[in-house]
Write an enzyme that holds these catalytic residues in place. Structure first.
Site, PDB file in Angstrom:
ATOM      1  N   ASN A  64      80.586  29.614  22.472  1.00 44.43           N
ATOM      2  CA  ASN A  64      80.020  28.277  22.709  1.00 44.43           C
ATOM      3  C   ASN A  64      80.630  27.744  23.998  1.00 44.43           C
ATOM      4  O   ASN A  64      81.808  27.997  24.261  1.00 44.43           O
ATOM      5  CB  ASN A  64      80.400  27.313  21.589  1.00 44.43           C
ATOM      6  CG  ASN A  64      79.689  27.611  20.298  1.00 44.43           C
ATOM      7  OD1 ASN A  64      78.802  28.454  20.260  1.00 44.43           O
ATOM      8  ND2 ASN A  64      80.093  26.930  19.251  1.00 44.43           N
TER       9      ASN A  64
ATOM     10  N   LYS B 273      64.042   7.365  19.401  1.00 42.14           N
ATOM     11  CA  LYS B 273      63.816   8.026  18.109  1.00 42.14           C
ATOM     12  C   LYS B 273      62.388   8.564  18.054  1.00 42.14           C
ATOM     13  O   LYS B 273      62.146   9.659  17.581  1.00 42.14           O
ATOM     14  CB  LYS B 273      64.013   7.051  16.938  1.00 42.14           C
ATOM     15  CG  LYS B 273      65.414   6.753  16.524  1.00 42.14           C
ATOM     16  CD  LYS B 273      66.086   7.827  15.717  1.00 42.14           C
ATOM     17  CE  LYS B 273      67.182   8.501  16.490  1.00 42.14           C
ATOM     18  NZ  LYS B 273      68.271   7.729  16.948  1.00 42.14           N
TER      19      LYS B 273
ATOM     20  N   HIS C 284      55.177  -6.969  35.765  1.00 39.13           N
ATOM     21  CA  HIS C 284      55.565  -6.507  37.106  1.00 39.13           C
ATOM     22  C   HIS C 284      55.165  -5.049  37.327  1.00 39.13           C
ATOM     23  O   HIS C 284      55.682  -4.405  38.244  1.00 39.13           O
ATOM     24  CB  HIS C 284      57.072  -6.692  37.304  1.00 39.13           C
ATOM     25  CG  HIS C 284      57.494  -8.131  37.261  1.00 39.13           C
ATOM     26  ND1 HIS C 284      57.133  -9.045  38.218  1.00 39.13           N
ATOM     27  CD2 HIS C 284      58.203  -8.821  36.345  1.00 39.13           C
ATOM     28  CE1 HIS C 284      57.620 -10.242  37.910  1.00 39.13           C
ATOM     29  NE2 HIS C 284      58.276 -10.134  36.770  1.00 39.13           N
TER      30      HIS C 284
HETATM   31  C1  F6R Z   1      69.563  10.513  19.451  1.00 41.43           C
HETATM   32  C2  F6R Z   1      70.817  11.211  19.516  1.00 41.43           C
HETATM   33  C3  F6R Z   1      71.472  11.461  20.836  1.00 41.43           C
HETATM   34  C4  F6R Z   1      72.962  11.148  20.725  1.00 41.43           C
HETATM   35  C5  F6R Z   1      73.705  11.522  22.016  1.00 41.43           C
HETATM   36  C6  F6R Z   1      75.176  11.194  21.933  1.00 41.43           C
HETATM   37  O1  F6R Z   1      69.126  10.348  18.155  1.00 41.43           O
HETATM   38  O2  F6R Z   1      71.325  11.591  18.509  1.00 41.43           O
HETATM   39  O3  F6R Z   1      70.886  10.732  21.866  1.00 41.43           O
HETATM   40  O4  F6R Z   1      73.116   9.790  20.430  1.00 41.43           O
HETATM   41  O5  F6R Z   1      73.547  12.880  22.282  1.00 41.43           O
HETATM   42  O6  F6R Z   1      75.818  11.882  20.901  1.00 41.43           O
HETATM   43  P1  F6R Z   1      77.207  11.437  20.366  1.00 41.43           P
HETATM   44  O7  F6R Z   1      77.071  10.099  19.740  1.00 41.43           O
HETATM   45  O8  F6R Z   1      77.604  12.495  19.384  1.00 41.43           O
HETATM   46  O9  F6R Z   1      78.150  11.382  21.540  1.00 41.43           O
END
Ligand code: F6R
Length: 609
Positions: free
Chosen positions: A102, A487, A506
């Site tokens: 990874n 979302k 605008h």
């Molecule tokens: C949208 C979503 C992503 C995360 C983003 C940050 O539903 O899940 O946009 O919010 O990748 O992830 P975290 O909060 O884990 O840093």
């Protein structure tokens, strides 16, 4: 992003690894693979890998794919497309070494060129394959030394696991920037990039640190620094309910996680509200009252939805504490060589605590002597550890790629922070008490909205038919609109654009037509009349409207579908306004028949830049 599972012990490795991979699939799901070490006299490495889901690989696993040592991987493509060859594990030319990885090897192009010049035939487009060759070319005596030697050539991030036919009693793993956890069982050891893959087997877990290498044998594990001196790491018991990693009776993790929001909200508030003084107590924050008063500015950093909640948080802090506050995409922050101010409080917000862009932003702040606290869900994660204290979100494990309950708790975390900052400054005790009552009411109000899923589903079906939509809101409502659009596009694959309601005329009004619906955020607040004015402008141009509002808002003769919400305190409105938008996106995606927990092209936890 990408998942690793390894096993060494008394059981057959492949089924166990495949089961673990299926629990990590939300982290990457374009291809999967397993390598096992087997053979009666001499050990050999056998690899099965292919593009597609873990279940496809399970169905097509070769007969007698046996061995009690193995490593596996589920991939989110970075170098090269998702195909069988690019799937991990990668092997050297002899097939004796297999590696899963990874992270990203930054100098992969240089290493590939060097290996090719030396006559090595590289089969894949990946950065990982170079690791297998580098390990195979080392003539050090032990596998640990070979891995350590190979890693001296590597620039970049990795969590990796290696098996070698010449060392059949061990798996060697290493970490730099990509999480790896070792699980200790009875005469068996596991390694995984996420607790989700271990928890059904063991709750005794050791987290590797960056720069560490470890050896797993059936009887135990040993950890080392890069120079192979021991780091004496031991495993500790983790307190986690395995059921929280199952979807249970829900049709998807996203549905389960939305439904958990009321109880998750109670958890983040528990023990942190002080009715007597109308304030919040946040034991994890490193500042006393005097230091808190000295804060001149708050800068919030997060990515994606966490960034949008950060914008909601900035509004809360400005309104309640009267401290200038803003949010910025962490992915952009460090590239503009930001000025770090000593009297600014920096706040990093992240569900996973792993998002590399947010982590690097925190490191930039720390390097320049700033103070950064964290709003993080995953305890002990890289961002949590890099921050100078903070607020844990207690949302519980979030598996669905689309974040829901963690975002709700982020908002509540910001509300607690704003309350504490405000009460140290000029927020009155009566306002403090008013907000506490509002916060305490939220879990039941969230339940009330969730119970209206079927009504919201009817609206979602209509929106799902549109190719393109607007989500609009003003001031407090604008980050709500951004999160709603996020979302919607994430899981329904419809083009959803968020705009400030005030900016429509605008430019974007030119796009409004009967084919382009608008979801408008119109709470009962100081901007209601102006918002209603904009609805008239959209309706006059034939634009279909869905209005997320409060029952006492008079929309006049605007033709629309409205979703009425329970009233909260105005400052807390954004979180209740967000809940129906989750349901809208969810039910639209379901109507369209999408795989909601694994939206195309995405993965949970973005650990690459
Ligand atoms: C949208 C979503 C992503 C995360 C983003 C940050 O539903 O899940 O946009 O919010 O990748 O992830 P975290 O909060 O884990 O840093």
């Amino acid at each position: 992003m990408c998942g690793i599972v390894g096993y060494i012990g008394t059981q057959q490795a492949a089924p166990l690894i495949l089961e673990g991979l299926s629990r990590l699939e939300h982290r990457g799901y374009d291809s999967a693979g397993v390598a096992v070490l087997g053979g009666s006299k001499e050990a050999t490495v056998r690899v099965a890998k292919q593009a597609g889901r873990v279940r496809d690989l399970s169905n097509e696993l070769p007969k007698r794919f046996t061995g009690k040592v193995g490593i596996g991987h589920t991939r989110w493509a970075t170098h090269g497309p998702a195909n069988d060859v690019n799937a991990h594990p990668h092997t050297d030319a002899s097939g004796d070494v297999a590696v899963v990885h990874n992270g990203i090897i930054d100098n992969a192009a240089t290493l590939r060129a060097q290996l090719t010049a030396d006559g090595v035939d590289l089969l894949s487009d990946t950065d990982t394959e170079v690791l297998a060759h580098l390990i195979a070319r080392s003539d050090a005596e032990t596998l640990e030394a070979r891995v350590a030697q190979a890693l001296t050539s590597i620039e970049g991030t990795y969590g990796l696991a290696v098996v070698h036919a010449a060392f059949p009693d061990r798996i060697v793993v290493a970490r730099n920037g990509s999480p790896l956890l070792i699980g200790v069982g009875e005469k068996e050891m596991l390694v995984a990039s996420d607790l989700a893959a271990l928890i059904r087997h063991t709750t005794m877990v050791a987290h590797l640190e960056d720069g560490e290498i470890a050896t797993l044998t059936a009887g135990g594990f040993t950890t080392y620094r890069a120079d192979l001196s021991s780091t004496h790491r031991t495993a500790t018991e983790v307190d986690v309910d395995p059921a929280s990693y199952d979807a249970g009776d829900h049709e998807s993790f996203m549905h389960k996680e939305m439904s958990e929001q009321p109880e998750a909200a109670e958890r983040v508030l528990r023990g942190r509200l002080d009715e007597r003084f109308g304030t919040a107590h946040l034991g994890g924050l490193p500042m006393g009252a005097r230091e808190t008063r000295a804060i001149k500015r708050v800068k919030i950093l997060g990515c994606g939805s966490s960034y949008y909640v950060g914008q909601m948080g900035a509004s809360l802090i400005e309104e309640l504490a009267r401290i200038p506050a803003d949010a910025e995409a962490a992915s952009e922050f460090r590239y503009r060589d930001p000025v770090i101010e000593p009297d600014t409080l920096y706040v990093a917000v992240s569900q996973s605590g792993e998002t590399i862009d947010t982590l690097l932003a925190v490191q930039e702040i720390n390097r320049k002597g700033g103070r950064c606290v964290g709003l993080v869900n995953v305890v002990g994660s890289a961002i949590a550890r890099e921050c100078d204290g903070g607020i844990y979100l207690h949302a519980g494990p979030e598996v669905a790629v689309a974040s829901t309950k963690a975002l709700t708790n982020m908002f509540l975390g910001f509300a607690l922070l704003a309350l504490q900052l405000g009460r140290v400054r000029d927020l009155s005790i009566s306002d403090g008490k008013r907000l506490i009552a509002g916060l305490r009411a939220l879990p039941d109000q969230i339940t009330e909205i969730l119970e209206r899923e079927e009504e919201i589903a009817e609206v979602a079906k209509v929106l799902a038919e549109a190719e393109s939509l607007f989500f609009i809101g003003r001031v407090r409502g604008f980050p709500v609109a951004r999160e709603g659009a996020q979302k919607f596009k994430e899981i329904s694959y419809r083009h959803a654009e968020a705009y400030q309601t005030s900016e429509l005329k605008h430019g974007p009004l030119a796009l409004i037509s009967p084919e382009v619906p608008t979801v408008a955020i119109v709470p009962n607040d100081e901007l209601t009349d102006r918002n209603v004015g904009a609805l008239h402008e959209i309706a006059a141009r034939g634009g279909p409207l869905v209005v997320i509002t409060h029952a006492d808002v008079d929309l006049g003769d605007v033709v629309c579908r409205r979703i009425d919400l329970p009233r909260s305190e105005r400052e807390l409105d954004p979180i209740l306004l967000t809940i129906p938008l989750q349901l809208l996106a969810y039910r639209a995606a379901q109507h369209l028949g999408h795989d909601i927990d694994k939206p195309r092209n995405l993965a949970k936890s973005v650990t690459v830049e």
